[in-house]
Design an enzyme around this catalytic site. Structure first.
Site, PDB file in Angstrom:
ATOM      1  N   ASP A   4      43.613  12.972   1.450  1.00  0.00           N
ATOM      2  CA  ASP A   4      44.861  12.227   1.472  1.00  0.00           C
ATOM      3  C   ASP A   4      45.689  13.123   0.103  1.00  0.00           C
ATOM      4  OD1 ASP A   4      46.951  10.530   2.489  1.00  0.00           O
ATOM      5  OD2 ASP A   4      47.273  10.269   0.300  1.00  0.00           O
ATOM      6  N   TYR A  28      51.836  14.558  -6.322  1.00  0.00           N
ATOM      7  CA  TYR A  28      50.571  14.325  -7.220  1.00  0.00           C
ATOM      8  C   TYR A  28      50.329  15.416  -7.990  1.00  0.00           C
ATOM      9  CZ  TYR A  28      49.992  10.642  -3.446  1.00  0.00           C
ATOM     10  OH  TYR A  28      50.210   9.766  -2.646  1.00  0.00           O
ATOM     11  N   LYS A  74      52.410  14.905   2.090  1.00  0.00           N
ATOM     12  CA  LYS A  74      53.870  14.031   2.294  1.00  0.00           C
ATOM     13  C   LYS A  74      54.778  14.827   1.823  1.00  0.00           C
ATOM     14  CE  LYS A  74      50.601  10.149   1.146  1.00  0.00           C
ATOM     15  NZ  LYS A  74      49.717  10.816   0.360  1.00  0.00           N
ATOM     16  N   HIS A 113      57.163  10.248   2.526  1.00  0.00           N
ATOM     17  CA  HIS A 113      56.655   9.602   1.410  1.00  0.00           C
ATOM     18  C   HIS A 113      57.238   8.154   1.196  1.00  0.00           C
ATOM     19  CE1 HIS A 113      53.657  10.534  -2.032  1.00  0.00           C
ATOM     20  NE2 HIS A 113      53.884   9.063  -2.088  1.00  0.00           N
TER      21      HIS A 113
END
Ligand code: A2P
Length: 321
Positions: free
Chosen positions: A63, A68, A93, A126
């Protein structure tokens, strides 16, 4: 053996078949591994080794998200991991300021390049918000989630993404999407653990054929004070079943048919997270004990404050990206 693992009468359940195959079927029949590796807050410089260790331990579900800020590293590890692309499940996402059609396409191309792949298994919106490009929290009055979704549907038609879904959506936003979507959202990824069970939302999703994925299933997510590993109830159940507290928490979600994506960069812990939850089952009354752990009420001012601070951190990182 019963055909359904009963967690409690009103809760959603996973079938024995699904639990034994360690996958859950999406509406179109595709099988999503019930345990994946989360990469949120996995630091640069650590996540590549963690993903390599995860591949060796048997993880096939990863994931990711551009926000990130580590997709390049994840991509390098996946590309050199020796596992054929067809055996991997890669989720990513779409960030909040990439909602207009051209931006959606550009964001996907960047993610595909970072992850060194030519398609995603699952692409999620997201958060249910629409920001102007390169802004933080500035609403984009000319863009909409409905238009964004239509672009995602086109990307499915073109084969760039196999499935589309959402993250952090509540019932109201899901209902709006379901009323207009040609392709229904396959997944809703939300924060879930016994202190934030969101049972009504989980059941709503499952009634509507939407698979639920739990982020921060160990309770260390947006609601930072929700760490559950040291909860006496969790520790007692872990001792009873001779597994780690983490395994108890993961099993609690798995038994209600919820996919889990615990984050770890520690090779021993990430291997245990993939293996231990299958060694035991919570009996009928044990999930009730976990449900009895005091819940975090979103109305609780302190929890809200922590949540907002966390969100602000995420947003600031995104603005720098
Ligand atoms: P680490 O990466 O050092 O293993 P969540 O996915 O719920 O947000 O939880 C992630 C946090 O939990 C990380 O801090 C991670 O640290 C830690 N963690 C992951 N797996 C375990 C485990 N099996 N036991 C204890 N802590 C864990």
């Amino acid at each position: 053996m019963p055909s359904v693992i009963q967690v409690r009468p009103q809760a959603a359940c996973a079938t024995v078949e699904e639990l034994s195959k360690k996958t859950v079927k999406l509406a179109d029949g595709a099988e999503l591994p019930l345990i994946g590796l989360g990469t949120w807050e996995s630091s640069k410089g650590e996540v590549e080794a963690a993903v390599s260790a995860a591949l060796n331990a048997g993880y096939r579900h990863f994931d990711c998200a551009p926000v990130y800020r580590n997709e390049h590293e994840v991509g390098r590890a996946l590309a050199h991991g020796g596992v054929p692309r067809s055996e991997l499940w890669i989720t990513s996402k779409l960030w909040n300021d990439r909602r207009r059609p051209a931006d959606v396409r550009e964001a996907l191309e960047q993610t595909l390049a970072s992850l060194q792949t030519d398609y995603l298994d699952l692409y999620l919106i997201h958060w249910p918000v629409v920001w102007a490009r390169n802004t933080v929290m500035k609403p984009d009055s000319l863009a909409s989630l409905a238009e964004c979704w239509r672009t995602l549907e086109a990307l499915v038609d073109e084969g760039k993404v196999r499935h589309i879904g959402v993250s952090n959506f509540g019932e109201v936003e899901l209902a709006a999407l379901l009323s207009t979507a040609r392709i229904k959202p396959a997944v809703n990824q939300i924060e879930l653990h016994p202190r934030l069970p969101q049972t009504a939302l989980v059941e709503y999703c499952q009634r509507n054929g939407i698979v639920v994925t739990a982020y921060s299933p160990l309770g260390r997510g947006t609601l930072k004070g929700a760490n559950m590993l040291s909860s006496p109830t969790v520790q007692e159940l872990a001792a009873r079943h001779a597994v780690s507290p983490a395994a108890v928490l993961l099993r609690w979600n798995l038994q209600r048919g919820v996919v889990v994506i615990p984050k770890s960069t520690n090779p021993g812990r990430l291997a245990a997270n993939l293996e231990e939850p299958w060694r035991f089952a919570l009996s009928a009354d044990e999930p009730l004990a976990l449900d009895g752990v005091p819940h975090i009420l979103l109305a609780d001012a302190k929890a809200c404050l922590r949540c907002m601070r966390r969100l602000q951190e995420i947003i600031s990182k995104a603005a720098l990206a």
